[in-house]
Design a protein around this motif. Sequence first.
Motif, PDB file in Angstrom:
ATOM      1  N   GLU A 198      31.191 108.536  58.164  1.00 27.54           N
ATOM      2  CA  GLU A 198      29.978 107.759  58.795  1.00 27.54           C
ATOM      3  C   GLU A 198      30.020 106.080  58.029  1.00 27.54           C
ATOM      4  OE1 GLU A 198      26.491 109.767  56.813  1.00 27.54           O
ATOM      5  OE2 GLU A 198      26.584 108.666  54.881  1.00 27.54           O
ATOM      6  N   TYR A 199      29.472 105.359  58.633  1.00 24.25           N
ATOM      7  CA  TYR A 199      29.770 103.981  58.232  1.00 24.25           C
ATOM      8  C   TYR A 199      28.393 103.101  58.280  1.00 24.25           C
ATOM      9  CZ  TYR A 199      31.350 102.841  62.603  1.00 24.25           C
ATOM     10  OH  TYR A 199      31.653 102.511  63.844  1.00 24.25           O
ATOM     11  N   SER A 200      28.427 101.935  57.813  1.00 25.76           N
ATOM     12  CA  SER A 200      27.457 101.034  57.758  1.00 25.76           C
ATOM     13  C   SER A 200      28.260  99.535  57.851  1.00 25.76           C
ATOM     14  CB  SER A 200      26.419 100.801  56.805  1.00 25.76           C
ATOM     15  OG  SER A 200      25.425 102.044  56.935  1.00 25.76           O
ATOM     16  N   MET A 201      27.669  98.621  58.458  1.00 28.40           N
ATOM     17  CA  MET A 201      27.975  97.298  58.395  1.00 28.40           C
ATOM     18  C   MET A 201      26.848  96.325  58.500  1.00 28.40           C
ATOM     19  SD  MET A 201      30.863  97.624  61.697  1.00 28.40           S
ATOM     20  CE  MET A 201      32.023  96.510  61.325  1.00 28.40           C
ATOM     21  N   SER A 202      27.291  95.110  57.849  1.00 28.60           N
ATOM     22  CA  SER A 202      26.045  94.193  57.536  1.00 28.60           C
ATOM     23  C   SER A 202      26.512  92.839  58.005  1.00 28.60           C
ATOM     24  CB  SER A 202      25.749  94.225  56.069  1.00 28.60           C
ATOM     25  OG  SER A 202      24.945  93.071  55.693  1.00 28.60           O
ATOM     26  N   ILE A 203      25.589  91.890  58.334  1.00 27.83           N
ATOM     27  CA  ILE A 203      25.934  90.547  58.400  1.00 27.83           C
ATOM     28  C   ILE A 203      24.722  89.720  58.011  1.00 27.83           C
ATOM     29  CG2 ILE A 203      25.177  90.416  60.707  1.00 27.83           C
ATOM     30  CD1 ILE A 203      27.263  88.413  61.533  1.00 27.83           C
ATOM     31  N   LEU A 204      25.288  88.624  57.012  1.00 30.76           N
ATOM     32  CA  LEU A 204      24.220  87.680  56.242  1.00 30.76           C
ATOM     33  C   LEU A 204      24.609  86.531  57.024  1.00 30.76           C
ATOM     34  CD1 LEU A 204      24.385  89.088  52.889  1.00 30.76           C
ATOM     35  CD2 LEU A 204      22.834  90.043  54.718  1.00 30.76           C
ATOM     36  N   ARG A 209      19.206  88.622  57.973  1.00 28.06           N
ATOM     37  CA  ARG A 209      19.962  90.007  57.322  1.00 28.06           C
ATOM     38  C   ARG A 209      19.951  91.175  58.446  1.00 28.06           C
ATOM     39  NH1 ARG A 209      20.445  89.245  52.121  1.00 28.06           N
ATOM     40  NH2 ARG A 209      19.424  87.481  51.076  1.00 28.06           N
ATOM     41  N   TYR A 210      21.105  91.558  58.736  1.00 32.75           N
ATOM     42  CA  TYR A 210      21.077  92.856  59.504  1.00 32.75           C
ATOM     43  C   TYR A 210      22.097  93.852  59.012  1.00 32.75           C
ATOM     44  CZ  TYR A 210      19.451  88.975  62.645  1.00 32.75           C
ATOM     45  OH  TYR A 210      18.794  87.952  63.267  1.00 32.75           O
ATOM     46  N   THR A 211      21.718  94.976  59.107  1.00 34.59           N
ATOM     47  CA  THR A 211      22.708  96.316  58.701  1.00 34.59           C
ATOM     48  C   THR A 211      22.521  97.143  59.732  1.00 34.59           C
ATOM     49  OG1 THR A 211      21.867  96.115  56.382  1.00 34.59           O
ATOM     50  CG2 THR A 211      22.888  98.096  57.091  1.00 34.59           C
ATOM     51  N   PHE A 212      23.560  97.800  60.288  1.00 35.19           N
ATOM     52  CA  PHE A 212      24.057  98.778  61.158  1.00 35.19           C
ATOM     53  C   PHE A 212      24.741  99.964  60.564  1.00 35.19           C
ATOM     54  CE2 PHE A 212      24.204  94.335  62.995  1.00 35.19           C
ATOM     55  CZ  PHE A 212      23.259  94.334  63.892  1.00 35.19           C
ATOM     56  N   SER A 213      24.135 101.211  60.849  1.00 34.60           N
ATOM     57  CA  SER A 213      24.711 102.368  60.345  1.00 34.60           C
ATOM     58  C   SER A 213      24.775 103.279  61.466  1.00 34.60           C
ATOM     59  CB  SER A 213      23.535 103.255  59.389  1.00 34.60           C
ATOM     60  OG  SER A 213      23.299 102.211  58.205  1.00 34.60           O
ATOM     61  N   TYR A 214      26.046 104.038  61.521  1.00 31.96           N
ATOM     62  CA  TYR A 214      26.742 104.926  62.363  1.00 31.96           C
ATOM     63  C   TYR A 214      27.042 106.080  61.809  1.00 31.96           C
ATOM     64  CZ  TYR A 214      27.079 100.196  64.598  1.00 31.96           C
ATOM     65  OH  TYR A 214      27.040  99.201  64.937  1.00 31.96           O
ATOM     66  N   GLY A 220      37.517 107.895  69.557  1.00 35.75           N
ATOM     67  CA  GLY A 220      38.055 106.701  70.323  1.00 35.75           C
ATOM     68  C   GLY A 220      37.199 105.570  70.337  1.00 35.75           C
ATOM     69  N   GLU A 221      36.084 105.491  69.709  1.00 36.02           N
ATOM     70  CA  GLU A 221      35.332 104.611  69.617  1.00 36.02           C
ATOM     71  C   GLU A 221      35.283 103.696  67.913  1.00 36.02           C
ATOM     72  OE1 GLU A 221      32.060 105.777  72.811  1.00 36.02           O
ATOM     73  OE2 GLU A 221      31.373 105.439  70.820  1.00 36.02           O
ATOM     74  N   GLY A 222      35.116 102.293  68.144  1.00 38.64           N
ATOM     75  CA  GLY A 222      34.678 101.604  66.861  1.00 38.64           C
ATOM     76  C   GLY A 222      33.927 100.620  67.016  1.00 38.64           C
ATOM     77  N   ARG A 223      33.338  99.760  65.932  1.00 39.60           N
ATOM     78  CA  ARG A 223      32.729  98.678  66.101  1.00 39.60           C
ATOM     79  C   ARG A 223      33.299  97.478  65.430  1.00 39.60           C
ATOM     80  NH1 ARG A 223      27.687  99.512  68.864  1.00 39.60           N
ATOM     81  NH2 ARG A 223      27.621 102.065  69.284  1.00 39.60           N
ATOM     82  N   PHE A 224      33.136  96.471  66.156  1.00 45.31           N
ATOM     83  CA  PHE A 224      34.056  95.361  65.853  1.00 45.31           C
ATOM     84  C   PHE A 224      33.026  94.091  65.299  1.00 45.31           C
ATOM     85  CE2 PHE A 224      36.909  91.510  67.688  1.00 45.31           C
ATOM     86  CZ  PHE A 224      37.215  91.237  66.281  1.00 45.31           C
ATOM     87  N   LEU A 225      33.117  93.749  64.166  1.00 47.39           N
ATOM     88  CA  LEU A 225      32.259  92.511  63.730  1.00 47.39           C
ATOM     89  C   LEU A 225      33.176  91.382  63.217  1.00 47.39           C
ATOM     90  CD1 LEU A 225      29.287  91.682  62.898  1.00 47.39           C
ATOM     91  CD2 LEU A 225      29.511  92.846  60.789  1.00 47.39           C
ATOM     92  N   HIS A 226      32.689  90.250  63.631  1.00 52.95           N
ATOM     93  CA  HIS A 226      33.640  89.129  63.095  1.00 52.95           C
ATOM     94  C   HIS A 226      32.864  87.895  62.861  1.00 52.95           C
ATOM     95  CE1 HIS A 226      33.581  87.609  67.395  1.00 52.95           C
ATOM     96  NE2 HIS A 226      33.841  89.002  67.670  1.00 52.95           N
ATOM     97  N   THR A 227      33.135  86.951  62.253  1.00 52.55           N
ATOM     98  CA  THR A 227      32.362  85.706  61.491  1.00 52.55           C
ATOM     99  C   THR A 227      32.019  84.798  62.583  1.00 52.55           C
ATOM    100  OG1 THR A 227      34.362  84.450  61.052  1.00 52.55           O
ATOM    101  CG2 THR A 227      33.192  86.014  59.434  1.00 52.55           C
ATOM    102  N   TYR A 228      32.761  84.423  63.646  1.00 50.66           N
ATOM    103  CA  TYR A 228      32.553  83.338  64.710  1.00 50.66           C
ATOM    104  C   TYR A 228      32.310  83.831  65.951  1.00 50.66           C
ATOM    105  CZ  TYR A 228      33.722  80.818  60.328  1.00 50.66           C
ATOM    106  OH  TYR A 228      33.955  80.263  59.170  1.00 50.66           O
ATOM    107  N   MET A 229      31.561  83.237  67.017  1.00 50.76           N
ATOM    108  CA  MET A 229      31.787  83.701  68.018  1.00 50.76           C
ATOM    109  C   MET A 229      32.802  83.204  68.809  1.00 50.76           C
ATOM    110  SD  MET A 229      29.019  85.574  68.977  1.00 50.76           S
ATOM    111  CE  MET A 229      29.183  85.568  70.800  1.00 50.76           C
TER     112      MET A 229
END
Length: 309
Positions: free
Chosen positions: A208-214, A226-231, A237-246
């Motif tokens: 399991e994992y969690s991701m956060s962005i401030l 503040r946002y936290t996402f838990s999986y 075959g699936e992943g979550r991709f989080l990056h700093t800039y649009m």
Amino acid sequence: MSAAGEPVGSTNKKMPTAWACTNLCAQKAGIFILHESVSQISYKQSERWLRLFACQNQKFYMPKWQKERKEMKKMSLYHELKENAYPGRGILIGRSKDGKTAVMAYFIMGRSSNSRNRVFVEDGEGIRTQAFDPSKLEDPSLIIYAPVRVMGNQTIVTNGDQTDTIYEKMSEGLTFEQALRTREFEPDGPNFTPRISSILQVENGKFEYSMSILKSDNGNPDCCNRYTFSYDNPLAGEGRFLHTYMHDGNPLPSFEGEPKLVEIRSDDIDTVANVIWTNLNEDNRVSLFVRFIDIESGAYETRIINKNK
């Protein structure tokens, strides 16, 4: 359905026969029910009737939210990287195609000579950034840090020195989210670069994992969003991709929305590393870290690619 409006074979008390109105509670939930008098119906009754009638006619009694639910579009990691010249720093967490390994990746990019003057080097079970040419290092405050640290069966990945904050605070008994309550976005106005963080846990054959962005409030540093996402039990075959800039810009626009759902099409670490590295903008890419962790055993393998050699 009988002529009296009761389900065939039902032994229950008389059921409602009209469906002109909806129970207020059910209406708020987007669930339409049959009834004679709103005042005589409890929400639990409405739920029971809904289940009873749903099998008779799903077209009319399916919950509204279920009818209107739209699945999150699964994106191609290839296209997400190829079509964005400057996503900044990025974290990918997910599960391999065969479901056997936890996949994690972190990359950095740079537009300035100071940002581009970096490499990833191994540091224990984690990694750290360091200047490729120490004589050209200008301000190290936001570019020299440990992106990856391991704490038992948990691996922390972030885009800044909040890696150490998470490690230290969790060692004291705080949670991932509580640890990040002590931090904000980076003080590099007018960009106010978001702090993106993740923690991955592999234990007893489970993953399991969690991701956060401030981030700043649409560029306003007076407020930190503040946002936290838990999986739990991520799908193969699936992943979550989080990056700093649009995308590229001046100032750089902060990432928006939930971490992107992307495909992980391979079980091979070198293939995944190659897909990420070759599709990052050649001028702006700096370094890439990829790790595969066997979910059953906890054993891992790592790849590091640096532009500066």
